[in-house]
Design a protein around this motif. Structure first.
Motif, PDB file in Angstrom:
ATOM      1  N   ALA A  37       0.827  -1.141   0.000  1.00 59.54           N
ATOM      2  CA  ALA A  37      -0.028   0.056   0.078  1.00 59.54           C
ATOM      3  C   ALA A  37       0.923   1.168   0.085  1.00 59.54           C
ATOM      4  N   PRO A  38       0.318   2.281  -0.554  1.00 57.93           N
ATOM      5  CA  PRO A  38       1.083   3.752  -0.557  1.00 57.93           C
ATOM      6  C   PRO A  38       1.640   3.905   0.672  1.00 57.93           C
ATOM      7  N   HIS A  39       2.835   4.471   1.002  1.00 58.24           N
ATOM      8  CA  HIS A  39       3.446   4.828   2.152  1.00 58.24           C
ATOM      9  C   HIS A  39       3.888   3.804   3.058  1.00 58.24           C
ATOM     10  N   ASN A  40       3.606   2.603   2.851  1.00 56.76           N
ATOM     11  CA  ASN A  40       3.829   1.450   3.637  1.00 56.76           C
ATOM     12  C   ASN A  40       5.448   1.057   3.561  1.00 56.76           C
ATOM     13  N   THR A  41       6.028   0.668   4.532  1.00 55.37           N
ATOM     14  CA  THR A  41       7.304   0.301   4.692  1.00 55.37           C
ATOM     15  C   THR A  41       7.310  -1.495   4.972  1.00 55.37           C
ATOM     16  N   VAL A  42       7.674  -2.245   3.890  1.00 52.16           N
ATOM     17  CA  VAL A  42       7.916  -3.491   3.983  1.00 52.16           C
ATOM     18  C   VAL A  42       9.416  -4.132   4.011  1.00 52.16           C
ATOM     19  N   ALA A  43       9.436  -5.405   4.848  1.00 49.96           N
ATOM     20  CA  ALA A  43      10.800  -5.801   4.855  1.00 49.96           C
ATOM     21  C   ALA A  43      10.638  -7.490   5.181  1.00 49.96           C
ATOM     22  N   GLY A  44      11.704  -8.261   5.125  1.00 51.90           N
ATOM     23  CA  GLY A  44      11.647  -9.492   5.275  1.00 51.90           C
ATOM     24  C   GLY A  44      11.270 -10.765   3.971  1.00 51.90           C
ATOM     25  N   VAL A  45      11.437 -11.699   4.303  1.00 55.84           N
ATOM     26  CA  VAL A  45      11.426 -12.871   3.434  1.00 55.84           C
ATOM     27  C   VAL A  45      10.420 -13.923   3.905  1.00 55.84           C
ATOM     28  N   PRO A  46       9.225 -13.740   3.180  1.00 58.07           N
ATOM     29  CA  PRO A  46       8.470 -12.844   2.288  1.00 58.07           C
ATOM     30  C   PRO A  46       8.547 -11.491   3.150  1.00 58.07           C
ATOM     31  N   ALA A  47       8.228 -10.554   2.376  1.00 55.19           N
ATOM     32  CA  ALA A  47       7.933  -9.194   3.163  1.00 55.19           C
ATOM     33  C   ALA A  47       6.751  -8.951   3.726  1.00 55.19           C
ATOM     34  N   VAL A  48       6.999  -8.294   4.800  1.00 49.74           N
ATOM     35  CA  VAL A  48       5.468  -7.827   5.639  1.00 49.74           C
ATOM     36  C   VAL A  48       5.670  -6.318   5.898  1.00 49.74           C
ATOM     37  N   VAL A  49       4.445  -5.801   6.309  1.00 52.51           N
ATOM     38  CA  VAL A  49       4.396  -4.588   6.470  1.00 52.51           C
ATOM     39  C   VAL A  49       5.184  -4.248   8.057  1.00 52.51           C
ATOM     40  N   VAL A  50       6.181  -3.455   8.060  1.00 49.69           N
ATOM     41  CA  VAL A  50       6.689  -3.184   9.309  1.00 49.69           C
ATOM     42  C   VAL A  50       6.685  -1.640   9.918  1.00 49.69           C
ATOM     43  N   GLY A  51       5.903  -0.713   9.102  1.00 46.71           N
ATOM     44  CA  GLY A  51       5.630   0.423   9.385  1.00 46.71           C
ATOM     45  C   GLY A  51       5.209   1.500   8.334  1.00 46.71           C
ATOM     46  N   VAL A  52       5.080   2.592   8.656  1.00 45.89           N
ATOM     47  CA  VAL A  52       4.637   3.624   7.503  1.00 45.89           C
ATOM     48  C   VAL A  52       5.675   4.614   7.427  1.00 45.89           C
ATOM     49  N   SER A  53       5.970   4.904   6.008  1.00 46.60           N
ATOM     50  CA  SER A  53       7.161   5.550   5.627  1.00 46.60           C
ATOM     51  C   SER A  53       6.975   7.180   6.517  1.00 46.60           C
ATOM     52  N   ARG A  54       7.952   7.609   7.277  1.00 46.91           N
ATOM     53  CA  ARG A  54       8.228   9.047   7.739  1.00 46.91           C
ATOM     54  C   ARG A  54       8.063  10.005   6.615  1.00 46.91           C
ATOM     55  N   GLU A  55       8.674   9.633   5.603  1.00 50.86           N
ATOM     56  CA  GLU A  55       8.754  10.991   4.627  1.00 50.86           C
ATOM     57  C   GLU A  55       7.720  10.824   3.606  1.00 50.86           C
ATOM     58  N   GLN A  56       6.992  11.652   3.155  1.00 48.90           N
ATOM     59  CA  GLN A  56       6.281  11.860   1.866  1.00 48.90           C
ATOM     60  C   GLN A  56       6.708  11.134   0.823  1.00 48.90           C
ATOM     61  N   ASN A  57       8.077  11.502   0.448  1.00 52.31           N
ATOM     62  CA  ASN A  57       8.672  10.994  -0.742  1.00 52.31           C
ATOM     63  C   ASN A  57      10.103  10.306  -0.444  1.00 52.31           C
ATOM     64  N   PRO A  58      10.026   8.863  -0.118  1.00 50.08           N
ATOM     65  CA  PRO A  58      11.050   8.350   0.545  1.00 50.08           C
ATOM     66  C   PRO A  58      12.313   8.348  -0.581  1.00 50.08           C
ATOM     67  N   ALA A  59      11.904   8.218  -1.971  1.00 50.56           N
ATOM     68  CA  ALA A  59      12.932   8.206  -3.051  1.00 50.56           C
ATOM     69  C   ALA A  59      13.677   9.541  -3.158  1.00 50.56           C
ATOM     70  N   ILE A  60      13.342  10.593  -2.480  1.00 48.46           N
ATOM     71  CA  ILE A  60      13.793  11.995  -2.717  1.00 48.46           C
ATOM     72  C   ILE A  60      14.808  11.774  -1.359  1.00 48.46           C
ATOM     73  N   GLU A  61      14.286  11.515  -0.134  1.00 50.73           N
ATOM     74  CA  GLU A  61      14.866  11.667   1.244  1.00 50.73           C
ATOM     75  C   GLU A  61      15.836  10.816   1.296  1.00 50.73           C
ATOM     76  N   MET A  62      15.682   9.724   0.457  1.00 53.12           N
ATOM     77  CA  MET A  62      16.943   8.440   0.761  1.00 53.12           C
ATOM     78  C   MET A  62      17.129   8.081   1.842  1.00 53.12           C
ATOM     79  N   ASN A  63      16.239   8.108   2.595  1.00 52.64           N
ATOM     80  CA  ASN A  63      16.213   7.451   4.242  1.00 52.64           C
ATOM     81  C   ASN A  63      16.527   6.304   4.361  1.00 52.64           C
ATOM     82  N   GLN A  64      17.816   5.573   4.547  1.00 59.86           N
ATOM     83  CA  GLN A  64      17.934   4.326   4.480  1.00 59.86           C
ATOM     84  C   GLN A  64      17.517   3.608   5.886  1.00 59.86           C
ATOM     85  N   HIS A  65      16.804   3.909   6.550  1.00 62.33           N
ATOM     86  CA  HIS A  65      16.063   3.257   7.796  1.00 62.33           C
ATOM     87  C   HIS A  65      14.615   2.698   7.659  1.00 62.33           C
TER      88      HIS A  65
END
Length: 287
Positions: free
Chosen positions: A252-280
């Motif tokens: 879903a938009p603005h969700n953060t996923v991780a893992g194998v298989p990936a699951v939702v672990v949070g919601v992006s703190r940035e409106q545009n993660p690609a621009i901010e490049m926050n690697q957390h």
């Protein structure tokens, strides 16, 4: 192409793809900045004079510079530079939208990569930019039904840059392809504008199915190193995919996923993660 493809409609979604949407860059300003920086490079490092003169200072336009740079990297016995450079430059001159897309990629890399101190760096040295620009040529050839030549350039990019993007894939503008090694994109994949992608990412299928079988990556997405996104899944606007994750379902938009298989672990703190490049990750650690 079908009418729906020409309109940019996504078979797996009702939303129109954002491919090179928004205002184009001012090519004259970009080109003047590149030439100014090139003159400074020659003054500071005379040993690079031949390269910089050949690619930038002896050229009149960014289209000619792109043709020269790619020809230097891709030419070989079966297509020497004397044949390849006019072919490449001719494509760039005939389709100025490719040059505009390349300029937006240059600026994206300069603005988002803290290791990049000038837009000239990607043009001269970054294989992510050069591989992406080669794809843009091969894609245009594919659209023009020169498919054998399109596949030839795909093969060259895979061999020279270790980046394998099918010419039929559809990729927007303002793409940061960081490091780029082992980046793989399947035939029916779609990447919208302003996406940031690290190395060893795969946008692949899940088997022998035909038709639309590769992912859709929406604008503003950040794909961590080694992420594998498989099947006709959609990564929503502004989402993050953690490094080494395997994504088999929509995100879903603005969700953060991780893992194998990936699951939702949070919601992006940035409106545009690609621009901010926050690697957390947005819950517990690093991408």
């Amino acid at each position: 192409m079908s009418e729906s493809q020409q309109a940019g409609l996504l078979p797996a979604s009702k939303n129109k793809a954002k491919l090179c949407a928004g205002k184009a860059t001012d090519l004259r300003t970009v080109w003047e900045d590149l030439r100014s920086e090139a003159k400074r490079v020659v003054e500071e490092e005379p040993t690079l004079r031949h390269l910089v003169d050949d690619v930038i200072l002896s050229r009149e336009t960014l289209a000619a510079a792109l043709g020269a740079r790619l020809a230097r990297r891709l030419a070989r016995e079966d297509m020497p530079r004397v044949s390849m450079e006019p072919l490449l430059t001719g494509v760039f001159e005939a389709y100025p939208q490719i040059v505009h897309a390349a300029s937006r990629d240059l600026l994206a890399m300069f603005e988002r990569d803290p290791a990049c101190f000038s837009p000239l760096e990607p043009l001269l040295f970054f294989k992510g930019f050069l591989a992406l620009t080669t794809y843009r040529v091969s894609h245009q050839l594919w659209v023009d039904e020169r498919r054998w030549l399109a596949l030839y350039f795909q093969s060259l990019a895979s061999e020279v840059f270790a980046v394998d993007i099918h010419p039929a894939a559809r990729i927007g503008c303002g793409i940061l392809l960081d490091h780029a090694t082992s980046f793989v994109v399947g035939e029916t994949a779609i990447i919208e504008d302003d996406v940031s992608i690290l190395h060893e990412v795969t946008l692949g299928g899940t088997g022998k199915e035909s038709g639309n079988r590769h992912p859709i990556i929406r604008s503003g997405v950040l794909l961590g190193a080694g992420a594998k996104i498989l099947g006709r899944v959609e990564i929503g606007t502004g989402a993050k995919v953690g490094a080494g994750s395997v994504v088999l379902n929509d995100v879903a938009p603005h969700n953060t996923v991780a893992g194998v298989p990936a699951v939702v672990v949070g919601v992006s703190r940035e409106q545009n993660p690609a621009i901010e490049m926050n690697q957390h990750l947005d819950c517990c650690g690093n991408i």
